[in-house]
Design a protein around this motif. Sequence first.
Motif, short mmCIF file in Angstrom:
data_model
loop_
_atom_site.label_atom_id
_atom_site.label_comp_id
_atom_site.label_asym_id
_atom_site.label_seq_id
_atom_site.Cartn_x
_atom_site.Cartn_y
_atom_site.Cartn_z
N ILE A 1 0.87 -1.18 0.00
CA ILE A 1 0.00 0.00 0.00
C ILE A 1 0.90 1.22 0.00
O ILE A 1 1.72 1.40 0.91
N VAL A 2 0.79 2.04 -1.05
CA VAL A 2 1.69 3.18 -1.21
C VAL A 2 0.90 4.48 -1.28
O VAL A 2 -0.29 4.50 -1.57
N GLY A 3 1.60 5.57 -1.02
CA GLY A 3 0.99 6.90 -1.08
C GLY A 3 1.74 7.86 -0.18
O GLY A 3 2.57 7.46 0.64
N GLU A 4 1.44 9.15 -0.34
CA GLU A 4 2.08 10.17 0.48
C GLU A 4 1.66 10.05 1.94
O GLU A 4 0.67 9.38 2.27
N SER A 5 2.38 10.73 2.81
CA SER A 5 1.98 10.80 4.22
C SER A 5 0.60 11.42 4.30
O SER A 5 0.30 12.41 3.62
N GLY A 6 -0.26 10.83 5.12
CA GLY A 6 -1.62 11.34 5.28
C GLY A 6 -2.62 10.76 4.31
O GLY A 6 -3.80 11.12 4.34
N SER A 7 -2.19 9.81 3.47
CA SER A 7 -3.11 9.23 2.49
C SER A 7 -4.02 8.17 3.09
O SER A 7 -5.03 7.81 2.50
N GLY A 8 -3.66 7.66 4.28
CA GLY A 8 -4.52 6.69 4.96
C GLY A 8 -3.95 5.30 5.05
O GLY A 8 -4.63 4.37 5.51
N LYS A 9 -2.69 5.12 4.67
CA LYS A 9 -2.07 3.78 4.66
C LYS A 9 -2.05 3.15 6.05
O LYS A 9 -2.56 2.04 6.26
N SER A 10 -1.46 3.86 7.00
CA SER A 10 -1.29 3.30 8.35
C SER A 10 -2.63 3.16 9.07
O SER A 10 -2.84 2.20 9.82
N VAL A 11 -3.53 4.12 8.86
CA VAL A 11 -4.84 4.04 9.51
C VAL A 11 -5.58 2.79 9.04
O VAL A 11 -6.19 2.06 9.84
N MET B 1 -5.72 -4.42 12.79
CA MET B 1 -5.27 -4.90 14.10
C MET B 1 -6.11 -4.31 15.23
O MET B 1 -5.91 -4.68 16.39
N ARG B 2 -7.02 -3.41 14.90
CA ARG B 2 -7.82 -2.66 15.88
C ARG B 2 -6.90 -1.95 16.89
O ARG B 2 -7.08 -2.06 18.10
N LEU B 3 -5.93 -1.22 16.33
CA LEU B 3 -4.97 -0.48 17.16
C LEU B 3 -5.18 1.02 17.09
O LEU B 3 -4.34 1.79 17.54
N GLU C 1 -12.92 -6.71 22.15
CA GLU C 1 -11.51 -6.60 22.49
C GLU C 1 -10.95 -7.95 22.93
O GLU C 1 -9.79 -8.29 22.61
N ARG C 2 -11.75 -8.75 23.61
CA ARG C 2 -11.31 -10.09 24.02
C ARG C 2 -10.97 -10.94 22.80
O ARG C 2 -9.96 -11.65 22.78
N LYS C 3 -11.82 -10.86 21.77
CA LYS C 3 -11.57 -11.61 20.54
C LYS C 3 -10.31 -11.12 19.85
O LYS C 3 -9.49 -11.91 19.36
N MET C 4 -10.11 -9.79 19.83
CA MET C 4 -8.93 -9.22 19.19
C MET C 4 -7.64 -9.63 19.90
O MET C 4 -6.60 -9.82 19.27
N GLN C 5 -7.72 -9.79 21.20
CA GLN C 5 -6.53 -10.22 21.95
C GLN C 5 -6.10 -11.63 21.56
O GLN C 5 -4.92 -11.98 21.67
N SER C 6 -7.04 -12.43 21.11
CA SER C 6 -6.70 -13.78 20.67
C SER C 6 -6.20 -13.80 19.22
O SER C 6 -5.60 -14.78 18.77
N ILE C 7 -6.43 -12.68 18.50
CA ILE C 7 -6.00 -12.59 17.10
C ILE C 7 -4.66 -11.88 16.97
O ILE C 7 -3.77 -12.33 16.25
N ARG C 8 -4.50 -10.77 17.71
CA ARG C 8 -3.27 -9.98 17.63
C ARG C 8 -2.06 -10.81 18.08
O ARG C 8 -2.08 -11.41 19.15
N GLY C 9 -1.03 -10.79 17.26
CA GLY C 9 0.19 -11.50 17.62
C GLY C 9 0.16 -12.97 17.27
O GLY C 9 1.20 -13.59 17.04
N LYS C 10 -1.03 -13.55 17.22
CA LYS C 10 -1.17 -14.97 16.90
C LYS C 10 -1.57 -15.17 15.44
O LYS C 10 -0.88 -15.87 14.69
N GLU C 11 -2.66 -14.56 15.03
CA GLU C 11 -3.16 -14.70 13.67
C GLU C 11 -2.67 -13.55 12.77
O GLU C 11 -2.40 -13.76 11.59
N MET D 1 2.25 -7.40 13.48
CA MET D 1 2.62 -6.12 12.87
C MET D 1 4.06 -5.76 13.20
O MET D 1 4.51 -5.94 14.33
N ILE D 2 4.76 -5.25 12.20
CA ILE D 2 6.11 -4.71 12.38
C ILE D 2 6.00 -3.20 12.19
O ILE D 2 5.52 -2.73 11.16
N PHE D 3 6.47 -2.45 13.19
CA PHE D 3 6.34 -0.99 13.13
C PHE D 3 7.62 -0.35 12.58
O PHE D 3 8.65 -1.01 12.40
N GLN D 4 7.55 0.97 12.35
CA GLN D 4 8.64 1.70 11.71
C GLN D 4 9.93 1.68 12.51
O GLN D 4 10.99 1.35 11.99
N ASP D 5 9.86 2.07 13.79
CA ASP D 5 11.07 2.26 14.58
C ASP D 5 11.24 1.09 15.55
O ASP D 5 10.47 0.96 16.51
#
Length: 353
Positions: free
Chosen positions: A39-49, A55-57, A82-92, A95-99
């Motif tokens: 997914i490409v585009g300038e800053s503010g285009s909506g990629k990270s959102v 991930m519901r982050l 949120e309980r369901k998401m906790q079973s998905i995040r990290g397992k299913e 995410m790798i972040f920038q820094d």
Amino acid sequence: MEKILQVKDLNISFHTFGGEVKAIRGVSFDLYKGETLAIVGESGSGKSVTTKSIMRLLPPNNSEIKSGQILFGDVDIAKASERKMQSIRGKEISMIFQDPMTSLNPTMTIGKQIMEPLLKHQKMHKSEAKKRAIELLKLVGIPNAEIRVKQYPHQFSGGMRQRVVIAIALACNPKILIADEPTTALDVTIQAQILELMKKLQSKIDTSIIFITHDLGVVANVADRVAVMYGGKIVEIGTVDEIFYNPKHPYTWGLISSMPSLDVKDEELYAIPGTPPDLLNPPKGDAFAPRNPYALKIDLEQEPPMFKVSDTHYAATWLLHPDAPKVEPPEAVKKRMYKFKGNVRPIPAEEGK
């Protein structure tokens, strides 16, 4: 191909003191098993959102998924608890972040941080988790893993820290790996190593990757398909060859034209004029129209639909309407087209200095 994720007509807003920011406006795309979607585009285009919503982050106090679906198997992530998401995040889904430095806990050893998802999601015994942590460090190319597993983040270089973050993300063999500009904080030599590592790992663990970047040179080397975002929308989507060899949207032309290349001589580097739209008050027609030298009258009045170029290639531009005038990509785009995939990687400006 099997669809592993479906995003359908996603709309996301942020409630601010200035009003409602309509950050994501009707985004739809599919992710297939084993592929890399960039997914490409300038800053503010909506990629990270867009990807953080998977991930519901997004911050719960001022963000809102207004409508749409994020279908992962039989789960609609947009409506999941949120309980369901906790079973998905990290397992299913991981995410790798920038820094990498801000992604790691400076008070915990690397080994403990890799072991954490293994203990939580895989219910491994501590000794088994430690053994797996060492295996993961070796997998991502960190030498002397048995010693390094006991060390802290500050004892690693930036490139090694990013390898550790990748090891943590891969700990539970996720079905989807989201990489949010994972090489931005690294120098260009280490960037190449990390990208090569991710390509090798994908073939080994058979995961699907969503790769967010603003560097089209990166896209040409790692992606199977590309989605170009602008103003909270996907304006063009297709295979990597279709986007680089046969781009149809003027915004995509602008992005390609603005890429530095050692093979394009005696030419001033192109910059897209103007600024991205104010999503507090989204424009009535095509959001790119004020910056588009090829804009038609209808662009200011009506938003273009997604026109079909091929079975895998779509673009939201009125230039694809049968009654529109025929417009060729600018010369700067044509000069760069044949140099992208499988040939010479367009290099970032700092690498060419």
